[in-house]
Design a protein around this motif. Structure first.
Motif, PDB file in Angstrom:
ATOM      1  N   ALA A  22       0.828  -1.208   0.000  1.00  0.00           N
ATOM      2  CA  ALA A  22       0.000   0.000   0.000  1.00  0.00           C
ATOM      3  C   ALA A  22       0.861   1.255   0.000  1.00  0.00           C
ATOM      4  CB  ALA A  22      -0.935  -0.011   1.203  1.00  0.00           C
ATOM      5  N   THR A  23       1.937   1.233   0.764  1.00  0.00           N
ATOM      6  CA  THR A  23       2.826   2.392   0.854  1.00  0.00           C
ATOM      7  C   THR A  23       3.485   2.678  -0.485  1.00  0.00           C
ATOM      8  OG1 THR A  23       3.250   1.987   3.190  1.00  0.00           O
ATOM      9  CG2 THR A  23       4.872   3.334   2.007  1.00  0.00           C
ATOM     10  N   VAL A  24       4.078   1.661  -1.088  1.00  0.00           N
ATOM     11  CA  VAL A  24       4.784   1.889  -2.351  1.00  0.00           C
ATOM     12  C   VAL A  24       3.789   2.211  -3.465  1.00  0.00           C
ATOM     13  CG1 VAL A  24       4.947  -0.506  -3.212  1.00  0.00           C
ATOM     14  CG2 VAL A  24       6.757   1.124  -3.721  1.00  0.00           C
ATOM     15  N   GLU A  25       2.599   1.642  -3.420  1.00  0.00           N
ATOM     16  CA  GLU A  25       1.579   1.959  -4.424  1.00  0.00           C
ATOM     17  C   GLU A  25       1.192   3.436  -4.340  1.00  0.00           C
ATOM     18  OE1 GLU A  25      -2.584   0.117  -6.105  1.00  0.00           O
ATOM     19  OE2 GLU A  25      -2.109  -0.187  -4.000  1.00  0.00           O
ATOM     20  N   ALA A  26       1.004   3.940  -3.122  1.00  0.00           N
ATOM     21  CA  ALA A  26       0.657   5.348  -2.935  1.00  0.00           C
ATOM     22  C   ALA A  26       1.804   6.262  -3.374  1.00  0.00           C
ATOM     23  CB  ALA A  26       0.308   5.607  -1.476  1.00  0.00           C
ATOM     24  N   GLN A  27       3.034   5.901  -3.027  1.00  0.00           N
ATOM     25  CA  GLN A  27       4.190   6.710  -3.418  1.00  0.00           C
ATOM     26  C   GLN A  27       4.309   6.794  -4.935  1.00  0.00           C
ATOM     27  OE1 GLN A  27       7.145   4.438  -1.310  1.00  0.00           O
ATOM     28  NE2 GLN A  27       7.130   5.816   0.460  1.00  0.00           N
ATOM     29  N   LEU A  28       4.137   5.661  -5.610  1.00  0.00           N
ATOM     30  CA  LEU A  28       4.229   5.650  -7.068  1.00  0.00           C
ATOM     31  C   LEU A  28       3.072   6.417  -7.703  1.00  0.00           C
ATOM     32  CD1 LEU A  28       5.443   1.989  -7.666  1.00  0.00           C
ATOM     33  CD2 LEU A  28       6.726   4.086  -8.150  1.00  0.00           C
ATOM     34  N   ALA A  29       1.876   6.300  -7.127  1.00  0.00           N
ATOM     35  CA  ALA A  29       0.709   7.006  -7.667  1.00  0.00           C
ATOM     36  C   ALA A  29       0.933   8.520  -7.645  1.00  0.00           C
ATOM     37  CB  ALA A  29      -0.538   6.643  -6.884  1.00  0.00           C
ATOM     38  N   LEU A  30       1.585   9.008  -6.598  1.00  0.00           N
ATOM     39  CA  LEU A  30       1.874  10.443  -6.520  1.00  0.00           C
ATOM     40  C   LEU A  30       2.824  10.895  -7.627  1.00  0.00           C
ATOM     41  CD1 LEU A  30       2.192  10.872  -2.656  1.00  0.00           C
ATOM     42  CD2 LEU A  30       0.372  11.761  -4.135  1.00  0.00           C
ATOM     43  N   LYS A  31       3.579   9.969  -8.183  1.00  0.00           N
ATOM     44  CA  LYS A  31       4.490  10.268  -9.299  1.00  0.00           C
ATOM     45  C   LYS A  31       3.885   9.901 -10.650  1.00  0.00           C
ATOM     46  CE  LYS A  31       8.049  11.967  -7.203  1.00  0.00           C
ATOM     47  NZ  LYS A  31       8.617  13.262  -7.533  1.00  0.00           N
ATOM     48  N   GLY A  32       2.607   9.477 -10.660  1.00  0.00           N
ATOM     49  CA  GLY A  32       1.926   9.181 -11.916  1.00  0.00           C
ATOM     50  C   GLY A  32       2.040   7.750 -12.397  1.00  0.00           C
ATOM     51  N   PHE A  33       2.530   6.854 -11.559  1.00  0.00           N
ATOM     52  CA  PHE A  33       2.670   5.449 -11.927  1.00  0.00           C
ATOM     53  C   PHE A  33       1.473   4.641 -11.422  1.00  0.00           C
ATOM     54  CE2 PHE A  33       7.021   6.969 -11.895  1.00  0.00           C
ATOM     55  CZ  PHE A  33       7.605   6.317 -12.958  1.00  0.00           C
ATOM     56  N   GLU A  34       1.171   3.563 -12.108  1.00  0.00           N
ATOM     57  CA  GLU A  34       0.182   2.591 -11.641  1.00  0.00           C
ATOM     58  C   GLU A  34       0.928   1.333 -11.206  1.00  0.00           C
ATOM     59  OE1 GLU A  34      -2.911   1.703 -14.448  1.00  0.00           O
ATOM     60  OE2 GLU A  34      -2.889   3.756 -15.190  1.00  0.00           O
ATOM     61  N   LEU A  35       0.394   0.656 -10.204  1.00  0.00           N
ATOM     62  CA  LEU A  35       0.991  -0.585  -9.732  1.00  0.00           C
ATOM     63  C   LEU A  35      -0.086  -1.663  -9.760  1.00  0.00           C
ATOM     64  CD1 LEU A  35       3.547  -1.936  -8.517  1.00  0.00           C
ATOM     65  CD2 LEU A  35       2.578  -1.431  -6.263  1.00  0.00           C
ATOM     66  N   HIS A  36       0.185  -2.756 -10.458  1.00  0.00           N
ATOM     67  CA  HIS A  36      -0.758  -3.867 -10.573  1.00  0.00           C
ATOM     68  C   HIS A  36      -0.090  -5.144 -10.088  1.00  0.00           C
ATOM     69  CE1 HIS A  36      -3.380  -1.365 -13.058  1.00  0.00           C
ATOM     70  NE2 HIS A  36      -2.261  -0.950 -13.638  1.00  0.00           N
ATOM     71  N   ARG A  37      -0.847  -5.981  -9.390  1.00  0.00           N
ATOM     72  CA  ARG A  37      -0.330  -7.266  -8.925  1.00  0.00           C
ATOM     73  C   ARG A  37      -0.744  -8.360  -9.899  1.00  0.00           C
ATOM     74  NH1 ARG A  37      -0.001  -9.429  -2.799  1.00  0.00           N
ATOM     75  NH2 ARG A  37       1.561 -10.991  -3.270  1.00  0.00           N
ATOM     76  N   THR A  38       0.185  -9.237 -10.231  1.00  0.00           N
ATOM     77  CA  THR A  38      -0.117 -10.346 -11.128  1.00  0.00           C
ATOM     78  C   THR A  38      -0.560 -11.559 -10.304  1.00  0.00           C
ATOM     79  OG1 THR A  38       2.101 -11.300 -11.108  1.00  0.00           O
ATOM     80  CG2 THR A  38       1.694  -9.537 -12.713  1.00  0.00           C
ATOM     81  N   PRO A  39      -1.210 -12.519 -10.944  1.00  0.00           N
ATOM     82  CA  PRO A  39      -1.655 -13.721 -10.218  1.00  0.00           C
ATOM     83  C   PRO A  39      -0.502 -14.530  -9.605  1.00  0.00           C
ATOM     84  CG  PRO A  39      -2.749 -13.574 -12.344  1.00  0.00           C
ATOM     85  CD  PRO A  39      -1.699 -12.516 -12.318  1.00  0.00           C
ATOM     86  N   ILE A  40       0.705 -14.350 -10.105  1.00  0.00           N
ATOM     87  CA  ILE A  40       1.831 -15.119  -9.573  1.00  0.00           C
ATOM     88  C   ILE A  40       2.619 -14.348  -8.506  1.00  0.00           C
ATOM     89  CG2 ILE A  40       2.076 -16.576 -11.616  1.00  0.00           C
ATOM     90  CD1 ILE A  40       4.491 -14.791 -12.392  1.00  0.00           C
ATOM     91  N   GLY A  41       2.079 -13.193  -8.074  1.00  0.00           N
ATOM     92  CA  GLY A  41       2.706 -12.455  -6.988  1.00  0.00           C
ATOM     93  C   GLY A  41       3.731 -11.419  -7.408  1.00  0.00           C
ATOM     94  N   MET A  42       3.883 -11.218  -8.698  1.00  0.00           N
ATOM     95  CA  MET A  42       4.772 -10.162  -9.185  1.00  0.00           C
ATOM     96  C   MET A  42       3.964  -8.872  -9.299  1.00  0.00           C
ATOM     97  SD  MET A  42       7.800 -11.547  -9.797  1.00  0.00           S
ATOM     98  CE  MET A  42       8.627 -10.585 -11.046  1.00  0.00           C
ATOM     99  N   PHE A  43       4.635  -7.785  -9.630  1.00  0.00           N
ATOM    100  CA  PHE A  43       3.979  -6.493  -9.782  1.00  0.00           C
ATOM    101  C   PHE A  43       4.347  -5.904 -11.130  1.00  0.00           C
ATOM    102  CE2 PHE A  43       4.353  -7.297  -5.336  1.00  0.00           C
ATOM    103  CZ  PHE A  43       3.135  -6.885  -4.830  1.00  0.00           C
TER     104      PHE A  43
END
Length: 68
Positions: A22-43
């Motif tokens: 959640a922390t890294v997702e929020a940090q990246l969102a503030l810089k305009g990035f999206e973060l998605h989780r894959t079914p195998i646990g990668m991002f």
């Protein structure tokens, strides 16, 4: 270690991992990035139609590199 204690330890670990995500997702969102989780646990980190598949520790490193 009893099964209850083991379950509690696992739950605390899971909570810590969810907080990291959640922390890294929020940090990246503030810089305009999206973060998605894959079914195998990668991002997958996305911006401007470009993507990068990373593990959680790599996502955190990437976030630091882009100033998130």
């Amino acid at each position: 270690m009893s099964s209850t204690t083991a379950e509690q330890a696992l739950t605390k670990h899971d909570d810590a991992v969810r907080k990291r995500i959640a922390t890294v997702e929020a940090q990246l969102a503030l810089k305009g990035f999206e973060l998605h989780r894959t079914p195998i646990g990668m991002f997958i980190v996305c911006k401007w139609g470009l993507t990068r598949e990373l593990r959680l520790d790599e996502v955190e490193t990437f976030a630091r590199r882009v100033g998130a």
